[in-house]
Design an enzyme around this catalytic site. Structure first.
Site, PDB file in Angstrom:
ATOM      1  N   ASN A 193       0.791  -1.164  -0.053  1.00  0.00           N
ATOM      2  CA  ASN A 193       0.071   0.236   0.019  1.00  0.00           C
ATOM      3  C   ASN A 193       0.933   1.206  -0.027  1.00  0.00           C
ATOM      4  O   ASN A 193       1.159   2.037  -1.029  1.00  0.00           O
ATOM      5  CB  ASN A 193      -0.941  -0.171   1.092  1.00  0.00           C
ATOM      6  CG  ASN A 193      -2.308   1.593   1.079  1.00  0.00           C
ATOM      7  OD1 ASN A 193      -1.514   1.694   0.210  1.00  0.00           O
ATOM      8  ND2 ASN A 193      -2.920   1.740   2.120  1.00  0.00           N
ATOM      9  N   ASP A 194       1.252   1.356   0.900  1.00  0.00           N
ATOM     10  CA  ASP A 194       1.970   3.176   0.977  1.00  0.00           C
ATOM     11  C   ASP A 194       3.364   2.499  -0.075  1.00  0.00           C
ATOM     12  O   ASP A 194       3.364   4.157  -0.076  1.00  0.00           O
ATOM     13  CB  ASP A 194       3.256   2.577   2.790  1.00  0.00           C
ATOM     14  CG  ASP A 194       2.000   2.940   4.016  1.00  0.00           C
ATOM     15  OD1 ASP A 194       0.412   3.813   2.914  1.00  0.00           O
ATOM     16  OD2 ASP A 194       2.146   2.705   5.162  1.00  0.00           O
ATOM     17  N   VAL A 195       4.480   1.989  -0.562  1.00  0.00           N
ATOM     18  CA  VAL A 195       5.134   1.904  -1.536  1.00  0.00           C
ATOM     19  C   VAL A 195       4.332   2.368  -3.014  1.00  0.00           C
ATOM     20  O   VAL A 195       5.658   2.315  -3.758  1.00  0.00           O
ATOM     21  CB  VAL A 195       5.612   1.194  -1.256  1.00  0.00           C
ATOM     22  CG1 VAL A 195       6.239   0.400   0.209  1.00  0.00           C
ATOM     23  CG2 VAL A 195       4.722  -0.751  -1.423  1.00  0.00           C
ATOM     24  N   THR A 196       3.152   2.294  -2.320  1.00  0.00           N
ATOM     25  CA  THR A 196       3.154   2.475  -3.697  1.00  0.00           C
ATOM     26  C   THR A 196       1.821   4.087  -4.063  1.00  0.00           C
ATOM     27  O   THR A 196       1.371   5.100  -5.039  1.00  0.00           O
ATOM     28  CB  THR A 196       1.492   1.619  -4.527  1.00  0.00           C
ATOM     29  OG1 THR A 196       0.530   1.639  -3.352  1.00  0.00           O
ATOM     30  CG2 THR A 196       2.367   0.440  -4.668  1.00  0.00           C
ATOM     31  N   ALA A 214       1.534   3.502   7.368  1.00  0.00           N
ATOM     32  CA  ALA A 214       1.533   4.675   8.332  1.00  0.00           C
ATOM     33  C   ALA A 214       0.468   5.731   8.040  1.00  0.00           C
ATOM     34  O   ALA A 214       0.677   6.736   8.144  1.00  0.00           O
ATOM     35  CB  ALA A 214       2.534   5.132   6.892  1.00  0.00           C
TER      36      ALA A 214
END
Lengths: 464, 145
Positions: free
Chosen positions: A391-394, A432
């Protein structure tokens, strides 16, 4: 005699360097591991020559016992549980360092570093430092293990005045080290052990689950420094060489992980990330926007008609154990003539390289698995980005929203693909606590459900 | 001079000789000790410098070697460094060496057990991981599980 021992130790040290050198490529890595085993065997056999022959039985039993436990655990561990295993192993190195320092303190004659109550000054300093690092490694790794195993909540645990309290403990440790040097009192020695045990717990407790890649790397580094400090105490160059190698390795991994999150090491260590920052940017993505929801059949249709697909795995894939189902899906697509590749973010998963191991376990060839720098430019020419458990890494907010807590973090540009398929269990935010803008894009289709079941259903739909 | 006087003088002389011998012995011991402490102090000092040299150079070697490790193998890297750092077993073996059953020996044996778990576990799990990495050209044939 002693020079033969020293030469054998040097040989072991070189073997260990070759073991790390081998990991430059998967082709040479297995050979590297053999180097490591040879180096360790030489070191142990050489040391046997320095030990009273009548003690060898005891020692052989101890090695057989430990080796047996280690072998059984290592053979049976699931690859998804790898981060826990590594954390547990680090704690053992820490505890072993504490015990060796304790042994050296209570019987310094065995190591030629003076006699009880009259230990040389430099040995005492190194001993104090070594035992402190060892104890922190031990208890810190235990907490990391408990968090990864789910025994303790992965959420950051904080309490008021935490940093001040930890600082006080750190100062107290230094006072005790000075006390140890001045008095050589066993109380001072064991006080250092006790205080740093506590400090290790308190340092790692406030660090959240997704920061574990940094924590594990850091503890890896600590276990190396503990070994090096022991090497100084015992005046053993092999321990110093090995400790320095391991320490450097862990430090570099921590650096890579921190860079992957665009955070400083201090920011991670001080912890508490993800608990208070979520509210700030929640306002940006309020309720009334709609998302496009698709089924496994829709996804299968889109995937089959694509020319190129990039799969972006994250921790969710590990949790759902979806790697085998995912690879089946990829096989089906390849059969249909679709180009399939994998994109790995440096901090995906719970330890460095976690995703690569899981994909390798599912028999995905490693030359289809690409790093962030290698593949990020290709998203523009990709038909489908298939995000599974990440999720956060995209999240494009990392590039566009300066107020976002993840602003500046390098991300995988999945938004540039023609279609984004996003497998998630719910609309919940990532670690996050940041809303992902991507969910509301017109070219995004959300696939709600368990990652493994979703892959299996897509395979079924592809077959029919 | 009677035989008795002679005998007593002789015994006095012998006693004196004994005293002198003791004095010489204690002086020799003191000298030896002084030499030893001096030698030890010098020895530890020079070891610290040698050790530091080794340490700094090894840090540089580690730095350059580890940067060359491909990111795909970072997990095996952690596992193998973990196994390798258990070389601390060398220190544990020395502590477990003496015959007397002291606290030091027990701690040493405990550390031997812990370090062995790590050595065997670490190398085996690394081996397992590395065995899974296959290239496309290897076929990546279907394996159980």
């Amino acid at each position: 005699m002693t020079s033969i021992v020293a030469l054998a130790y040097l040989f072991s040290g070189v073997c260990f360097i070759m073991a790390l050198r081998g990991l430059a490529s998967p082709v040479s890595a297995r050979q590297g591991n053999t180097f490591g085993i040879v180096g360790m065997a030489v070191a142990i056999v050489t040391t046997f020559c320095l030990v009273e022959a009548s003690s060898l039985w005891f020692i052989a039993i101890a090695i057989a016992l430990g080796g047996g436990i280690g072998a059984v655990v290592a053979r049976n561990i699931k690859m998804t549980a790898l981060p826990q295993l590594v954390a547990a192993f680090h704690s053992l190195v820490g505890l072993a360092a504490v015990l060796v320092a304790g042994a050296a303190f209570s019987n310094p004659d065995a190591y030629n570093i003076g006699s009880a109550g009259k230990i040389h000054l430099s040995s005492l300093i190194e001993m104090g430092l070594g035992v402190a690092i060892g104890a922190i490694t031990f208890s810190g790794s235990l907490v990391a293990f408990a968090k990864l195993q789910g025994l303790v909540t992965g959420k950051p645990l904080t309490f008021p005045m935490q940093h001040q309290f930890n600082l006080a403990l750190g100062i107290l440790t230094l006072v005790m080290v000075v006390g140890l040097i001045l008095t050589q009192s066993p109380y001072a020695f064991w006080a250092i052990v006790g205080i740093t045990f506590l400090l290790g717990f308190l340092l790692i407790l406030p660090i959240g689950g997704a920061d574990m890649p940094v924590v594990i790397s850091m503890l890896n580094s600590y276990s190396g420094w503990a070994a090096a400090a022991t090497g100084f105490t015992l005046e053993n160059p092999l321990l110093i060489i090995t400790g320095a190698l391991v320490g450097a390795s862990g430090a570099i991994l921590s650096y890579i992980m921190c860079k992957g999150m665009n955070r400083s090491i201090f920011n991670v260590i001080l912890g508490g990330f993800g608990s208070d920052s979520g509210a700030a940017s929640a306002g940006a993505g309020t309720g009334d926007r709609s998302v496009k929801i698709g089924s496994a059949e829709d996804a299968a249709f889109i995937l089959k008609n694509a020319a190129s697909v990039v799969i972006v795995p994250g921790y969710g894939m590990a949790v759902a154990q979806a790697q085998h189902a995912l690879r089946e899906m990829a096989d089906q697509l390849k059969k249909a003539g679709v180009q399939v590749r994998y994109a790995i973010h440096p901090v995906a998963g719970r330890m460095p390289g976690h995703m690569n191991v899981l994909l390798a376990e599912a028999n995905v060839p490693y030359d289809e698995v690409l790093e962030l720098d290698e593949i990020n430019r290709d998203f523009g020419q990709t038909d489908v980005a298939y995000v599974i458990g990440a999720n956060d890494v995209t999240n494009p907010a990392a590039k566009t929203d300066p107020n976002s807590p993840i602003f500046g973090m390098p991300i995988l540009d999945v938004e540039k693909a023609k279609t984004v398929l996003f497998i998630k269990r719910s609309m919940a935010t990532g670690y996050a606590g940041v809303e992902n803008e991507l969910f509301y894009r017109p070219n995004t289709m959300m696939l709600f459900g368990d990652a493994k079941h979703m892959c299996e259903n897509i395979v079924k739909a592809l077959e029919s | 001079m009677s035989v008795g006087d002679l005998a007593s003088t002789l015994s006095n002389l012998a006693a004196e000789q004994q005293k002198l011998a003791d004095l010489a012995k204690s002086l020799a011991a003191q000298a030896a000790q002084a030499m030893a402490t001096q030698g030890e102090a010098a020895g530890t000092h020079s070891f610290f410098i040698t050790g530091l040299t080794v340490f700094v150079l090894a840090c540089f070697v580690g730095y350059y070697v580890v940067w060359r490790v491909t990111p795909a193998l970072h997990s095996p890297l952690m596992a193998v460094t973990n196994a390798v750092s258990s070389v601390i077993i060398v220190g544990a073996l020395l502590a477990a060496g003496p015959i007397e059953m002291t606290a030091s020996k027990w701690m040493g044996l405990g550390a031997v057990v812990l370090a062995s778990i790590n050595i065997f576990g670490g190398f085996i799990v690394t081996q397992r991981m590395l065995a899974m990495y296959k290239k496309k050209s290897d076929g990546g044939g279907p394996k159980a599980k």
